[in-house]
Design an enzyme around this catalytic site. Structure first.
Site, PDB file in Angstrom:
ATOM      1  N   TYR A 152       0.841  -1.182   0.000  1.00 14.28           N
ATOM      2  CA  TYR A 152       0.000   0.000   0.000  1.00 14.28           C
ATOM      3  C   TYR A 152       0.883   1.241   0.000  1.00 14.28           C
ATOM      4  CZ  TYR A 152       0.782   0.431   5.073  1.00 14.28           C
ATOM      5  OH  TYR A 152       1.344   0.560   6.321  1.00 14.28           O
ATOM      6  N   HIS A 185      -3.957 -20.417   7.816  1.00 11.76           N
ATOM      7  CA  HIS A 185      -3.076 -19.949   8.888  1.00 11.76           C
ATOM      8  C   HIS A 185      -3.811 -19.040   9.861  1.00 11.76           C
ATOM      9  CE1 HIS A 185       0.961 -20.997   9.940  1.00 11.76           C
ATOM     10  NE2 HIS A 185       1.282 -21.243   8.687  1.00 11.76           N
TER      11      HIS A 185
END
Length: 391
Positions: A157, A199
């Site tokens: 980002y 996960h």
């Protein structure tokens, strides 16, 4: 027992901990896996400063009694550091018992329930064609099951036009993974077995939706969709989806798996045997799971010693409800330190059929690869606003 020692080594750059239990008989000793790669010094301390004084001078025959002695001696129990330390001794005692009986450990556990142990391997790639190519290469080598992931599930980002960091975006991750399975199934068909590991990075309601959206791709199992702290949601997930569910590598305490198994909320138990305290409790877990139709798929990452891999395979051979075995491979440098390490051939894991685990250690060579002391980085992922996410 004459001596109990922790041996720390990192031939492939991953910290491994193996316990060596020596007896009064010349050349009779046992090895056990105690690897907690991110806290190896703590495990080593428990082995040498607490378990050794407790055990030296005792016999090696009564494994069940010795396991309970180690488990209750510190009063507080069922933690990863203590359990791994206990595991090292427990597995070493099974190794000694096998050597005394001149039998592989699986024979002491009731003998073979099968002739082969099917493994699944991990396949990654930065592009979808790369992932398919890697699967096709594995198929040519006889592998039939693959855990697949596409690139990096974190997004870059920008802030004020400049790269500011990376973050985990659950929606992006789920869309990317659905695209991955659609592409792979289109290219390799449905005969190939495929798995995926979340996960634990999704909120419960997101994980349930994701499991439902994966149904058309017929997964062998979806791993760790939720964290152990959210285990009550697995019952809801089971009611909402037919995607097979696997969980367990973070489990320490029987209370974490008993309800999931007896309520038939999961399909595969994926515990890490040294995290549970060794072969003694893991064998009991396998038997419990069998009664409720839950299959085993023991955790088999790179941060487990060849002794631990061998213990997994011995359990696999002797458990009627074996499902599949995770296999990340054993680096050549690791195999040199641990003669007799298991191997993969035609998609199945192979032992050398020697008494005990069949795995030894070259201590002089192991000393050439000291463990490292660094902060764990991969468990520091965050979402866009900076909140840390588990694991």
């Amino acid at each position: 027992m004459r001596d109990v020692r922790a041996i720390c080594t990192a031939p492939a750059g991953t910290n491994l901990v193996v316990v060596k239990v020596e007896t009064d008989e010349p050349e009779l000793y046992g090895l056990g896996c105690a690897t907690f790669t991110y806290r190896h010094l703590a495990v080593s301390c428990v082995v040498e400063e607490y378990l050794k004084p407790l055990l030296v001078g005792r016999g090696v025959a009564d494994i069940e009694d010795l396991w309970h002695l180690m488990n209750c001696n510190a009063y507080w129990r069922n933690g990863p550091i203590g359990n791994n330390a206990i595991s090292g001794v427990d597995m070493a005692l099974w190794d000694i018992k096998g050597k005394l009986a001149k039998m592989p450990v699986y024979s002491l556990l009731g003998g073979k329930a099968r002739q082969a142990v099917m493994a699944y391997v991990h396949v990654y790639g930065e592009t979808l064609p790369e992932i398919v190519d890697n699967i096709l290469q594995g198929l040519a080598e006889g592998i039939r099951c693959f855990r697949i992931h596409w690139g990096n599930t974190s997004k870059l980002y920008e802030s004020a036009g400049k790269l500011a960091g990376v973050y985990f975006d659950p929606d992006f991750y789920m869309r990317q993974t659905l695209e991955l399975f659609s592409y792979v199934r289109d290219k390799v068909g449905y005969e190939v077995k495929l798995c995926h590991d979340v996960h634990e990075r999704l909120a419960p309601i997101e994980a349930i939706r994701f499991a439902k959206e994966l149904e058309p791709f017929r997964l062998f199992f979806l791993e760790d969709a939720l964290s152990p702290e959210q285990s009550e949601w697995y019952g809801v997930m089971r009611q909402q989806t037919t995607t097979p569910i696997a969980i367990g590598e973070l489990f320490n305490n029987p209370k974490e798996w008993t309800q999931l198994i007896t309520s038939r909320s999961i399909d595969f138990i994926r515990a890490h045997p040294s995290q549970l305290g060794g072969v003694t409790p893991t064998r009991k877990l396998a038997i419990l799971a069998e009664q409720f139709g839950v299959r085993t798929a023991w955790h088999g990452p790179e941060d487990i010693s060849p002794v631990g891999h061998a213990a997994n395979i011995h359990l696999d051979l002797a458990s009627h409800n074996f499902g599949i075995q995770e296999w990340r491979g054993i680096d050549a440098a690791v195999a040199e330190v641990f003669p007799g390490s298991p191997t993969l051939r035609d998609g199945c894991l192979q032992l050398n059929e020697q008494p005990g685990w069949g795995v030894d250690i070259d201590e002089r060579h192991a000393k050439k690869f000291p463990c490292t002391h660094s902060t764990t980085l991969w468990t520091q992922k965050r979402i866009l606003d900076g909140t840390l996410i588990y694991p």
